[in-house]
Scaffold this motif. Structure first.
Motif, PDB file in Angstrom:
ATOM      1  N   SER A   1      -7.693 -26.571 -13.391  1.00 31.26           N
ATOM      2  CA  SER A   1      -7.639 -25.260 -12.756  1.00 31.26           C
ATOM      3  C   SER A   1      -9.027 -24.629 -12.703  1.00 31.26           C
ATOM      4  O   SER A   1      -9.553 -24.149 -13.714  1.00 31.26           O
TER       5      SER A   1
ATOM      6  N   ARG B   1      -6.589 -31.415 -18.555  1.00 31.77           N
ATOM      7  CA  ARG B   1      -5.151 -31.520 -18.310  1.00 31.77           C
ATOM      8  C   ARG B   1      -4.730 -30.922 -16.982  1.00 31.77           C
ATOM      9  O   ARG B   1      -3.915 -31.492 -16.277  1.00 31.77           O
ATOM     10  N   HIS B   2      -5.236 -29.736 -16.630  1.00 36.82           N
ATOM     11  CA  HIS B   2      -4.687 -29.040 -15.455  1.00 36.82           C
ATOM     12  C   HIS B   2      -5.662 -28.859 -14.301  1.00 36.82           C
ATOM     13  O   HIS B   2      -5.241 -28.507 -13.208  1.00 36.82           O
TER      14      HIS B   2
ATOM     15  N   ASN C   1      -4.917 -20.749 -19.599  1.00 38.91           N
ATOM     16  CA  ASN C   1      -5.148 -22.123 -20.039  1.00 38.91           C
ATOM     17  C   ASN C   1      -3.983 -22.599 -20.902  1.00 38.91           C
ATOM     18  O   ASN C   1      -3.462 -23.701 -20.720  1.00 38.91           O
TER      19      ASN C   1
ATOM     20  N   LEU D   1      -0.833 -23.157 -18.726  1.00 44.44           N
ATOM     21  CA  LEU D   1      -0.897 -24.384 -17.930  1.00 44.44           C
ATOM     22  C   LEU D   1      -0.810 -25.634 -18.790  1.00 44.44           C
ATOM     23  O   LEU D   1      -0.154 -26.601 -18.413  1.00 44.44           O
ATOM     24  N   ARG D   2      -1.457 -25.622 -19.946  1.00 50.32           N
ATOM     25  CA  ARG D   2      -1.430 -26.802 -20.815  1.00 50.32           C
ATOM     26  C   ARG D   2      -0.058 -27.056 -21.399  1.00 50.32           C
ATOM     27  O   ARG D   2       0.313 -28.185 -21.668  1.00 50.32           O
TER      28      ARG D   2
ATOM     29  N   HIS E   1       1.590 -28.810 -16.468  1.00 45.48           N
ATOM     30  CA  HIS E   1       0.589 -28.975 -15.423  1.00 45.48           C
ATOM     31  C   HIS E   1      -0.469 -29.966 -15.900  1.00 45.48           C
ATOM     32  O   HIS E   1      -1.579 -29.605 -16.217  1.00 45.48           O
ATOM     33  N   ASP E   2      -0.086 -31.220 -15.932  1.00 44.85           N
ATOM     34  CA  ASP E   2      -0.977 -32.240 -16.448  1.00 44.85           C
ATOM     35  C   ASP E   2      -1.477 -33.108 -15.298  1.00 44.85           C
ATOM     36  O   ASP E   2      -0.735 -33.896 -14.732  1.00 44.85           O
ATOM     37  N   HIS E   3      -2.739 -32.938 -14.948  1.00 48.09           N
ATOM     38  CA  HIS E   3      -3.331 -33.721 -13.873  1.00 48.09           C
ATOM     39  C   HIS E   3      -4.228 -34.828 -14.412  1.00 48.09           C
ATOM     40  O   HIS E   3      -4.960 -35.447 -13.672  1.00 48.09           O
TER      41      HIS E   3
END
Length: 147
Positions: free
Chosen positions: A82, A79-80, A131, A134-135, A139-141
């Motif tokens: 990182s 998802r992020h 984690n 961010l989830r 922060h969804d990449h």
């Protein structure tokens, strides 16, 4: 009213919900075990012969902690993306695994095991906390951004 997320995003999130929390709990258990055990053993001689004093306690706990952490952190990575979170989590797991098995092979003494387990548990808990943040904060990449 905000439209619901696509079914695939909701379906992907359901099995992983709570794994970061579970992984943090397992890390905290290792930490409490390392910090409280010397006091417990001194206060209660019966505790000296129990399972929690056994060096294999950490090995058994790792059977739950490592897979849970890998799934939760891997899901977060999807998802992020990182790298610091992944590195922190992997470092924490490495410290904990080395501590749990290093003492068995004579590479560490009890103090070394305790220190590395504490460091690993703190690093892993921090990785899961970040984690989780961010989830759950957009922060969804994993999907292309709409422009």
């Amino acid at each position: 009213m905000k439209p619901p997320p696509p079914l695939s995003a909701a379906a992907e999130e359901t099995p992983i919900r709570g794994l970061d929390g579970l992984a943090m709990l397992l890390s905290a258990l290792c930490l409490v075990h390392c910090l409280a055990l010397p006091v417990l053993v001194a206060a209660l001689p019966l505790a000296a012969s129990s399972l929690v004093t056994d060096e294999r306690f950490h090995q058994w706990l790792l059977l739950a902690a490592v897979p849970t952490s890998l799934i939760a952190l891997g899901w977060g990575w999807r998802r992020h993306r990182s790298s610091p979170v992944a590195a922190l989590g992997l470092a924490g797991m490495a410290f904990m695994v080395f501590a749990a098995f290093g003492i068995q092979f004579g590479l560490l003494d009890a103090e070394g095991e305790r220190l590395l387990t504490i460091i690993g548990a703190v690093l892993l808990a921090l990785a899961h906390l970040r984690n989780y943040q961010l989830r759950h904060h957009g922060h969804d990449h994993s999907r292309p951004h709409a422009h």
